[in-house]
Design an enzyme around this catalytic site. Structure first.
Site, mmCIF file in Angstrom:
data_model
loop_
_atom_site.group_PDB
_atom_site.id
_atom_site.type_symbol
_atom_site.label_atom_id
_atom_site.label_comp_id
_atom_site.label_asym_id
_atom_site.label_seq_id
_atom_site.Cartn_x
_atom_site.Cartn_y
_atom_site.Cartn_z
ATOM 1 C CE LYS A 65 -22.594 -48.222 -2.989
ATOM 2 N NZ LYS A 65 -22.408 -48.864 -1.921
ATOM 3 C CG ASP B 216 -19.344 -51.910 -1.180
ATOM 4 O OD1 ASP B 216 -18.464 -51.596 -0.982
ATOM 5 O OD2 ASP B 216 -20.418 -51.523 -1.584
#
Length: 275
Positions: free
Chosen positions: A68, A105
């Protein structure tokens, strides 16, 4: 013959990922026969070579740990949302060759809470201080009107969370993990810890509670989520987050909106039952 469109989830380890189940269910629901979704074991060292070797059939990737942050230097553009927490979980490949990173997210958390009627809260508590906790803080920056207390295991983690708070414009206060049961007085509690970490707290859940957002989905329910439900509190789970962030990924990669949320959730529920 129509052009084939490819997508996949990348990370290490990756075998446990439910992303293929969710995205394939979306393709099947909408009759996207020319779309495929796979999984690839890729670590930080292997990511640049993997991305450089892609052809024009690739539409995008879901990214999990440890990629990420590692993907950021490889991007042409990054969304404000992803830049705010230095974490990209979605890589969209445009036809002109641009690589664009985003973080679904954070809006996924907001959408999962909104689905359960949680639009605004006066204060909140976070259990834990890892990568998911920073995403939780970014979500709270949009829906929490007052302070957020983070319960952490070390002063280094406390300092990190206060730093994230400053960057995100959230009034973050920190407290010791030993006092984590005090979090349950908050109208919204977000548990971001690994499996088992909150089990001992289940016996401390009071008779009157607000909303618990536990980001785990396997095993489910967690001991804390089960105790919370028993007290009549609202519970939002990790599958809710997983599905909402995956719908946003599907929309970005395919350009089709809205994504088939119900079909993706049903597929995720089936997969967990047979897991």
């Amino acid at each position: 013959m129509s052009k084939q469109h490819r997508a996949a989830v990348l990370g290490s380890p990756i075998a446990h990922s439910l992303s293929p189940v969710l995205h394939r269910a979306a393709y099947a629901e909408l009759g996207l026969d020319d779309w495929s979704y796979d999984r690839f074991e890729v670590d930080e060292a292997g990511l640049p070579g993997f991305v450089d070797g892609l052809d024009g059939s690739w539409a995008g990737f879901s990214l999990t740990m440890p990629l990420k942050r590692a993907v950021i230097p490889l991007l042409d553009e990054i969304s404000d949302t992803a830049a705010a927490v230095e974490a990209v979980n979605t890589l969209v490949l445009h036809e002109d060759g641009r690589r664009v990173g985003d973080n679904t997210d954070i809006p996924g958390m907001i959408a999962a809470l909104s689905e359960r009627g949680v639009e605004k809260v006066e204060s909140a508590a976070i259990l834990g201080a890892g990568a998911t906790a920073s995403s939780a803080l970014a979500a709270l920056a949009r829906i929490c009107e007052g302070p957020v207390t983070a319960y952490v295991r070390s002063e280094a983690r406390a300092e990190e969370m206060r730093g994230w708070g400053e960057r995100l414009g959230v009034d973050v206060r920190t407290a010791a993990w030993e006092d984590a049961a005090e979090a349950f007085a908050a109208p919204l509690v977000i548990a971001t810890t690994p499996a088992g970490a909150t089990n001992a707290l289940a016996t401390a859940v009071p008779d009157t509670v607000g909303t618990l957002f536990d980001v785990l989905y396997d095993p489910w329910p967690t001991a804390l989520a089960a105790a919370w439900s028993d007290r009549g509190g609202k519970v939002v789970g990790g599958l809710d987050l997983l599905v909402h962030q995956a719908v946003l990924q599907f929309e970005q990669m395919t350009g089709i909106r809205p994504g088939p949320l119900a079909a993706m959730r049903a597929a995720g529920e089936r997969a967990l039952v047979t897991h």
